[in-house]
Design a protein around this motif. Structure first.
Motif, short mmCIF file in Angstrom:
data_model
loop_
_atom_site.label_atom_id
_atom_site.label_comp_id
_atom_site.label_asym_id
_atom_site.label_seq_id
_atom_site.Cartn_x
_atom_site.Cartn_y
_atom_site.Cartn_z
N LEU A 540 -14.75 -42.37 8.46
CA LEU A 540 -14.39 -40.57 8.28
C LEU A 540 -15.20 -40.97 6.94
CD1 LEU A 540 -11.83 -39.64 8.85
CD2 LEU A 540 -11.01 -39.95 5.90
N ASP A 542 -16.81 -38.41 5.08
CA ASP A 542 -17.08 -36.27 3.84
C ASP A 542 -18.18 -35.96 3.12
OD1 ASP A 542 -14.35 -34.65 2.47
OD2 ASP A 542 -15.58 -34.77 1.29
N ARG A 581 -16.32 -33.89 14.40
CA ARG A 581 -15.97 -33.13 13.20
C ARG A 581 -14.21 -33.13 13.01
NH1 ARG A 581 -17.06 -27.12 12.26
NH2 ARG A 581 -16.73 -27.73 10.13
N ASP A 585 -16.53 -29.82 5.67
CA ASP A 585 -17.44 -30.99 6.42
C ASP A 585 -16.56 -32.85 5.99
OD1 ASP A 585 -16.01 -31.70 3.98
OD2 ASP A 585 -17.13 -31.08 1.90
N GLU A 586 -15.85 -32.97 6.95
CA GLU A 586 -15.55 -34.33 6.93
C GLU A 586 -15.67 -34.71 8.33
OE1 GLU A 586 -11.84 -36.19 5.47
OE2 GLU A 586 -11.01 -34.45 6.96
N ALA A 588 -15.73 -38.31 11.29
CA ALA A 588 -14.89 -39.15 11.50
C ALA A 588 -15.28 -39.95 13.17
CB ALA A 588 -13.77 -39.34 11.91
N ALA A 626 -23.00 -38.45 1.14
CA ALA A 626 -21.67 -38.45 1.91
C ALA A 626 -21.27 -39.99 0.75
CB ALA A 626 -21.75 -38.73 2.79
N ASP A 647 -9.02 -43.53 5.14
CA ASP A 647 -9.72 -41.88 4.42
C ASP A 647 -9.26 -42.68 2.74
OD1 ASP A 647 -9.11 -39.08 3.63
OD2 ASP A 647 -6.88 -39.92 2.89
N MET A 650 -12.15 -44.19 1.48
CA MET A 650 -13.26 -43.07 1.52
C MET A 650 -12.56 -42.82 0.28
SD MET A 650 -13.48 -39.55 1.10
CE MET A 650 -12.70 -38.55 2.74
N TYR A 651 -11.61 -42.00 -0.29
CA TYR A 651 -11.33 -41.25 -1.63
C TYR A 651 -11.42 -42.56 -2.65
CZ TYR A 651 -9.51 -37.54 0.33
OH TYR A 651 -9.75 -35.71 0.28
N LYS A 654 -15.37 -41.92 -3.24
CA LYS A 654 -15.53 -40.97 -3.42
C LYS A 654 -15.16 -39.94 -5.69
CE LYS A 654 -15.31 -35.94 -1.72
NZ LYS A 654 -16.77 -35.75 -1.38
#
Length: 675
Positions: A540, A542, A581, A585-586, A588, A626, A647, A650-651, A654
């Protein structure tokens, strides 16, 4: 009174049905719609004891008081099995047979002697067995399994019925050359089995008559034709005449063959001339009306059987084509238009059309199977086919002169069938050259007996003459053109379907897949994609700092960044990986057949580096980064579960500042070597 002499123009173009004369073994009468004689052959006195000039203007009843003649000939008795408008008549000491037919407002009556007056003809007991011969022929035809066998069966029954010296079965080929495929010979008579006769031996005007008038006797090639007295302004139409005179070129042709009499019977299948049964006698020979019509009746019965066999064969071929088209549609809709699926289906198309090679251009990609020439001559072939296209489906079975300079095309593309699916996509099916040693009955292009007033000169030599054909392939059958048209319709529908499906599964901005395509792809991945040696992973992605791009440069610039970021990621992926997409702006990625977590991390780092390269916007270099989260798609796990795990990873990245790769920490898969 007008005397119409049997004068012809060029045999190739002459209106043969307007012969203007008859053969001398019979007489002709012409009546108007008031049943008055308005014409007669100059030899009519041999049968009626009255000269032709004496008959003109006389009513029918004055000559035949005991024989009524209704306008439609409906009450004329039938004689023989296939007799149509025939009547036996005894006139004085003469036993006659009358045959009648209509032309415009005229009735033509032809008179011949009955059988027992014809020396050397069939014995009475054989003539009386016409019904048995027809029944035997019909029964024998029912046992034949191919058109050629049925035609040969007919030929042998005609040989038995006529007793001529030589009886041959001539089948017309696609170019109207005739080939002798069977024959029956009396001892000492030369045969022509396997030999070819050129198309001009029986020109188009004669072939057209053979379709209408399906049996034809020329009793004596050495006899002079008899003129007809007919005061009408138009020449008589003798299309349906039994006695119509033959063209001098044809008479000379018979003499050159050593034939004094001939009898031919047409095999007309579905309205088209399939072949002829041709009977030759070395001596003049008459054949009774009833026997001639019996042969015509047998030929019509055989033609029905041949038509049925051809229809059955074509129905089977159509069924096979329908089956492969159904498989093609199902396969491409189920598996999608993958290279492997297209190659497999193109091979099936090649086999269905009995082609040696196949070339398809589909969605901007070339596909090949079978044996094909090299690229340069193949491109020349493509240009020729497209510039000479007369229809979306067209082909040839003889190499065109413009292409014959390529030896590879002569060998591999002497036959081609071009299917232009739409403006961009096409299929070309190729057949190899089929050199054939043809044995002609004499040189086909060297006539050497000239007939004054005609352009056609019949050949004098019928000695075997061999020729090897080049640049020819097996011809494409009518049902194959039909199947090609059906295939074209299917492919157009399939392209429309795939386009609509692609639109429903594609992100309209980037051209990448969307969430639905991602879901469909995961569902198609089999359980073999994950196991002790391989697994499926989900990324994933972002984009970091993307909002300032939109705020500073506008949404069109932001769209440009999204498109370019997608392209950069695509270049790092395999054909088996799917990038989509999900929105904003995400992005996979689904990655099947992964072998180690280290490989995932390495790919993640390459993706981050690619995305981080500068983007050129309004003369400025703009940078983004990214955050990528990854998770393993375990057996039994849904896409949503895997995306949820990715997800979370990814967070985590981030919230730690972004611009990095993180693997879902809850993953319990054993670490592979190097992980």
């Amino acid at each position: 009174m007008a005397l119409t002499d049997p004068v012809f123009t060029d045999c190739l173009t002459a209106p043969l049905h307007l012969a203007g004369g008859i053969q001398p073994h019979g007489g002709l009468l012409v009546l108007d719609d008031q049943q008055r004689f308005v014409g007669a052959s100059t030899n009519i006195a041999e049968w009626l004891d009255k000269e032709a000039a004496q008959l003109i203007g006389q009513p029918w009843q004055a000559i035949f008081p005991s024989l009524p003649l209704p306008g439609a000939l409906k009450e004329m008795n039938h004689l023989g099995i296939a007799g149509s408008h025939l009547r036996a008549l005894k006139l004085g000491n003469r036993d006659l047979v009358l045959a009648g037919h209509h032309w415009a407002n005229r009735t033509l009556i032809e008179i011949e002697y009955r059988q027992k007056h014809i020396e050397g003809e069939l014995p009475d007991e054989l003539a009386q067995s016409r019904g048995a011969l027809l029944a035997a022929c019909t029964a024998a035809l029912a046992t034949q399994s191919t058109p050629e066998q049925a035609a040969e069966c007919l030929m042998r029954h005609i040989a038995l019925s006529t007793g001529f010296d030589r009886v041959i079965l001539l089948q017309f080929l696609h170019d109207w050359h005739g080939k002798v495929i069977a024959e029956a010979l009396k001892p000492g008579i030369r045969g022509y089995l396997g030999q070819h006769f050129p198309a001009n031996d029986i020109p188009q005007n004669a072939r057209s008559l053979y379709v209408i008038k399906r049996q034809r006797l020329i009793a004596d090639a050495h006899a002079d034709p008899v003129p007809i007295i007919h005061p009408g302004s138009e020449p008589l139409d003798l299309t349906h005449s039994e006695l119509r005179a033959a063209h001098p070129a044809h008479i000379q042709y018979m003499k050159n063959m050593g034939v004094a009499a001939s009898f031919s019977v047409s095999i007309v299948v579905n309205g088209a001339l399939w072949g002829l049964v041709v009977c030759h006698s070395l001596q003049p020979r008459r054949l009774p009306f009833a026997v001639r019509l019996l042969c015509e009746h047998m030929a019509n019965t055989a033609a029905l059987h041949i038509g049925g066999l051809r229809q059955l064969g074509r129905a089977n071929a159509r069924h096979e084509h329908s089956m492969y088209r159904a498989r093609l549609k199902q396969d491409l809709q189920t598996r999608g238009p993958t290279d492997d699926a297209i190659h497999q289906q193109l091979e099936r198309v090649r086999q269905a059309f009995k082609a040696d090679g196949a070339w398809a251009y589909f969605r901007r990609t070339d596909y090949h199977c079978g044996q094909l020439p090299a690229t340069e001559p193949l491109n020349d072939l493509k240009r020729w086919l497209q510039s000479n296209a007369t229809a979306p489906v067209h082909g040839y079975n003889r190499i065109p002169d413009d292409l014959a300079r390529h030896g590879a095309l002569v060998r591999h593309a002497s036959g081609a069938l071009h299917i232009q699916v739409d403006d961009d996509n096409f299929i070309v099916l190729l057949r190899h050259e089929q050199p054939e040693n043809i044995e002609w009955a004499g040189p086909p292009d060297k006539p050497d007996t000239h007939i004054p007033g005609t352009a056609l000169s019949p050949r004098r030599s019928f000695d075997a003459w061999k020729e090897q054909t080049q640049g020819q392939a097996l011809p494409w059958e009518d049902y194959e053109y039909e199947a090609a048209s059906e295939l074209r319709i299917l492919l157009r529908e399939l392209l429309d379907y795939l386009q609509l499906e692609q639109q429903s599964l594609t992100d309209p901005l980037t051209g990448l897949g969307n969430r639905q395509q991602l879901q469909n792809y995961v569902e198609k991945i089999s359980l073999t994609e994950s196991g002790p040696e391989t697994f499926v992973a989900v990324f994933l992605i972002d984009l970091d700092r993307f909002k300032p791009v939109n705020d500073t440069y506008g949404h069109s610039a932001g769209d440009q960044v999204l498109i370019e970021a997608g392209q950069r990621m695509s270049h790092l992926l395999r054909d088996s990986d799917l990038l989509a997409r999900l929105g904003g702006d995400e992005f996979a990625i689904v990655l099947p057949r992964q072998k180690s977590l280290d490989a995932l991390r390495a790919l993640g780092e390459r993706l981050i580096q690619a995305i981080a390269r500068p983007y050129r916007l309004d003369q400025d270099n703009t940078r983004i980064s990214a955050s990528i989260g990854a998770a393993v798609l375990e057996p039994g796990m849904t896409l949503e579960m895997a995306l949820h795990n990715a997800d979370m990873a990814m967070y985590r990245m981030k919230h730690g500042g972004g611009n990095g790769f993180a693997l879902f920490e809850g993953d319990t898969r054993p670490t592979h070597p190097g992980a």
